[in-house]
Design a protein around this motif. Structure first.
Motif, short mmCIF file in Angstrom:
data_model
loop_
_atom_site.label_atom_id
_atom_site.label_comp_id
_atom_site.label_asym_id
_atom_site.label_seq_id
_atom_site.Cartn_x
_atom_site.Cartn_y
_atom_site.Cartn_z
N ALA A 111 0.84 -1.20 0.00
CA ALA A 111 0.00 0.00 0.00
C ALA A 111 0.87 1.25 0.00
N ASP A 136 -3.77 4.76 -0.95
CA ASP A 136 -4.74 3.77 -0.53
C ASP A 136 -4.64 3.43 0.96
N CYS A 176 -8.40 1.68 -1.68
CA CYS A 176 -7.93 0.44 -1.03
C CYS A 176 -8.61 -0.78 -1.65
N LEU A 197 -6.72 -1.48 -4.76
CA LEU A 197 -5.45 -2.14 -4.44
C LEU A 197 -5.63 -3.65 -4.37
#
Length: 415
Positions: A351, A356, A387, A390
């Protein structure tokens, strides 16, 4: 046309993995269960009467995916033995070069039963979860095997030396600890027992292994929920901690939060409608003492996280130590919950701070970030979308299943 005979694999786990409701079982079964139709899977797990009863309660599930199940009693820990027993334990582990001498799962019975199962079911490859069980490869060296690393375990189990020891007893234990750490390094990093393949839950863990071996990055993949962050309840901003406090890094991190971060935000909780929720078994007394029933709630262990995840606006992870990928972060992200963490708390996730996830490492900046995020729903919403993206891009389950199948085919090609 006759159906081809399936190849047989023996799967070693530290506990029964079904139903998969927490991090390690999810990681085990994510790439295993989808391949159960293609291979004959046999389970070798560790446990006692509770685990045996658990498997009986879920018999249909285990029968569906495994051709056989063996539950091996947990080997006695050195702390459970007398002085002579501890000496014999140390000498046996030193002789065999075994790791984790203070928390070992090795026993003569464990190895004997594993060999029996290999012969009885014509096992053609081994999948061993966690370097705690890597010793099975040493004693069944003729069968190709993959070591599935859930963490670099020596980061988490460094061989703790009891603080009360002094004199020759302390010196003796320190000597054993050095041998244990050396053996552990040789197993995890140098691949001294010559696993044919090794898989890793994080890229950073994989990069640490220097041995020449077939290495694969297989992250923990969780399904991304289709929920919309903007539909979360308003009126209060619910900040969530998840994690059992029996684990030292969790207790350490939350106590740092209580002592160093909470005093910086306590007088603003009401004005910003912030509610702090702490979920996890065995909360320390110092944490329970700050539960005021209005803005701070210490829930302890809860049977289901679903309602809390649905209503939470932010996960905070103030960890200072420990190792491995934080399942709590992946679980929050899969539910579209933005995350505020220390660098230690989110290491290995891939991350990016500000994109994110939000990463802050000192008490003042962590406190400032809590207040800022609580007051900025648009930033939280953007982080929620990022996120989830991701996970879609870097945690693709189908790719991981295909990589595991490739490893199986390589192991079995020589059989």
């Amino acid at each position: 046309m006759l159906n081809p005979v399936k190849k047989s694999l023996l799967i070693f786990t530290l506990s029964p993995p079904l139903p998969a409701t927490s991090g390690a079982p999810i990681y085990i079964t994510n790439t295993l269960i989808p391949l159960a139709e293609k291979y004959d899977l046999h389970l070798y797990t560790i446990g006692g009467s509770d685990e045996v009863e658990h498997i009986k309660q879920h018999k249909d599930l285990y029968d569906r995916y495994f051709r056989s199940v063996h539950v091996e009693p947990r080997a006695q820990m050195p702390s459970q033995k007398g002085t002579l027993g501890r000496i014999v334990h140390s000498l046996v582990h030193l002789y065999h070069g075994l790791p984790f001498m203070d928390a070992s799962y090795y026993s003569v019975s464990a190895v004997r039963n594993a060999r029996r199962i290999v012969k009885q079911h014509n096992i053609q490859a081994l999948e061993i979860h966690s370097s705690h069980l890597a010793f099975f490869k040493k004693f069944i060296s003729e069968v190709p095997a993959v070591l599935v690393s859930h963490n670099i375990e020596s980061d988490i189990f460094p061989f703790w030396i009891p603080q009360h020891l002094t004199g020759w007893k302390k010196a003796a234990v320190e000597s054993v600890a050095r041998c244990s750490r050396r053996n552990t390094h040789q197993v995890e990093i140098d691949n001294k027992w010559k696993f044919d393949a090794m898989t890793f839950i994080s890229q950073s863990d994989m990069d640490r292994v220097t041995a020449v071996v077939d290495k694969s990055y297989i992250p923990l993949c969780l399904p991304v929920k289709a929920s919309n962050y903007d539909d979360k309840p308003d009126g209060h901003v619910n900040l969530l901690w998840m994690g059992g406090f029996w684990w030292h890094p969790n207790a350490e991190g939350v106590l740092w939060f209580v002592r160093s971060i909470l005093p910086l935000i306590a007088d603003k909780l009401v004005a910003l409608n912030i509610r702090l929720h702490f979920l996890g078994a065995a909360p320390p007394d110092e944490l329970k003492a700050v539960d005021d029933g209005r803005n701070i709630f210490v829930h302890g262990f809860v049977d289901s996280l679903e309602d809390m995840l649905d209503s939470s606006h932010l996960l905070f992870v103030p960890l200072l130590s420990g190792g491995g990928v934080r399942v709590k972060i992946l679980e929050a992200m899969s539910n579209g919950i933005p995350v505020l963490s220390t660098s230690k708390g989110c290491e290995g996730l891939g991350a990016t701070d500000g994109l994110d996830i939000v990463v802050r490492d000192d008490a003042q900046s962590f406190a400032d970030a809590i207040l800022q995020l609580a007051a900025d729903p648009e930033q939280r919403s953007r982080l929620s979308r990022a996120c989830k993206q991701l996970l879609v891009e870097k945690y693709n389950l189908q790719d991981c299943i295909e990589e595991k199948d490739r490893i199986y085919q390589k192991l079995l090609a020589s059989v």
